[in-house]
Design a protein around this motif. Structure first.
Motif, mmCIF file in Angstrom:
data_model
loop_
_atom_site.group_PDB
_atom_site.id
_atom_site.type_symbol
_atom_site.label_atom_id
_atom_site.label_comp_id
_atom_site.label_asym_id
_atom_site.label_seq_id
_atom_site.Cartn_x
_atom_site.Cartn_y
_atom_site.Cartn_z
ATOM 1 N N CYS A 48 0.345 -1.101 -4.420
ATOM 2 C CA CYS A 48 -0.645 -0.066 -4.726
ATOM 3 C C CYS A 48 -1.657 0.006 -3.595
ATOM 4 O O CYS A 48 -2.170 -1.015 -3.143
ATOM 5 N N ARG A 49 -1.957 1.201 -3.138
ATOM 6 C CA ARG A 49 -2.906 1.362 -2.034
ATOM 7 C C ARG A 49 -4.304 0.963 -2.494
ATOM 8 O O ARG A 49 -4.636 1.041 -3.675
ATOM 9 N N ASP B 136 0.810 -1.228 0.000
ATOM 10 C CA ASP B 136 0.000 0.000 0.000
ATOM 11 C C ASP B 136 0.844 1.279 0.000
ATOM 12 O O ASP B 136 0.419 2.302 0.540
ATOM 13 N N GLY C 108 -6.204 2.754 -5.324
ATOM 14 C CA GLY C 108 -5.223 3.323 -6.241
ATOM 15 C C GLY C 108 -5.406 2.792 -7.652
ATOM 16 O O GLY C 108 -6.378 2.111 -7.965
ATOM 17 N N HIS D 166 -7.706 -0.503 -8.462
ATOM 18 C CA HIS D 166 -7.292 -1.479 -7.454
ATOM 19 C C HIS D 166 -8.466 -1.679 -6.502
ATOM 20 O O HIS D 166 -8.789 -0.804 -5.716
ATOM 21 N N ASP E 47 0.025 5.463 -4.668
ATOM 22 C CA ASP E 47 -1.307 5.784 -5.173
ATOM 23 C C ASP E 47 -1.500 5.228 -6.584
ATOM 24 O O ASP E 47 -2.614 4.866 -6.961
ATOM 25 N N ALA E 48 -0.434 5.204 -7.355
ATOM 26 C CA ALA E 48 -0.477 4.679 -8.722
ATOM 27 C C ALA E 48 0.801 3.883 -8.974
ATOM 28 O O ALA E 48 1.886 4.292 -8.567
ATOM 29 N N VAL E 49 0.641 2.748 -9.650
ATOM 30 C CA VAL E 49 1.774 1.912 -10.044
ATOM 31 C C VAL E 49 1.692 1.758 -11.557
ATOM 32 O O VAL E 49 0.667 1.325 -12.089
ATOM 33 N N VAL F 67 -3.480 0.840 -11.008
ATOM 34 C CA VAL F 67 -2.384 0.102 -11.641
ATOM 35 C C VAL F 67 -2.575 0.296 -13.137
ATOM 36 O O VAL F 67 -3.652 -0.005 -13.665
#
Length: 170
Positions: free
Chosen positions: A116-117, A88, A120, A151, A91-93, A122
């Protein structure tokens, strides 16, 4: 679609999600010379670019310095299948044409979700296996497809699973 496009689309989706007052924290996996991480930093995010190749990361860091983004973008050596970050953390992957080369796609995907939280984004861009756009009868060399996924894992859920999600393919 470029790395900058992927970063821009992911951050636009994030803007529609419940947002904190802080700049979004973005991870670019298999960053190479950092185009997605730098685009995210240019858009106001705090970006981390990760890659296995130190020489590429030195180039990315030099690009960040030249663009005046060194305070917003940092670059670290790491493996996409064993991301060196707590669950987590971001916010963005993102990954643009990088994680598609990972030897263990399932483990790598689980790692993207893990860091990723909840709530959030991906975002991954990848070439299609056949080199065709969806629905196209003819191959098109160099074609890629992008995927944006919200997510859906609720807080406290097993970070190695994603549950239900919405996926959109442009």
């Amino acid at each position: 679609m470029s790395a900058a496009d992927v970063a821009t689309l992911a951050l636009a989706e994030l803007d529609r999600a419940p947002a904190a007052d802080l700049a979004p924290h973005v991870l670019d996996v298999a960053t190479g010379t950092g185009p997605a991480a730098l685009a995210a930093a240019h858009a106001g995010a705090r970006a981390v670019g990760l890659d296995t190749e130190p020489a590429l990361l030195r180039t990315a860091a030099a690009r960040a310095r030249r663009a005046g983004l060194a305070a917003m973008a940092r670059f670290v050596v790491g493996d996409a299948a064993e991301l060196p970050f707590p669950a987590d953390s971001f916010d963005a992957v993102l990954s643009t044409f990088g994680v598609m080369f990972a030897p263990d796609a399932h483990r790598t995907a689980a790692e993207l979700v893990r860091v990723c939280r909840p709530g959030g984004i991906v975002a991954v861009a990848s070439w299609t296996p056949t080199g065709r756009w969806a629905g196209s009868p003819r191959p098109s060399p160099g074609t890629w497809t992008g995927c944006r996924a919200h997510h859906p894992r609720p807080a406290g859920a097993n970070p190695g699973t994603s549950g239900r999600g919405s996926h959109r393919f442009p």
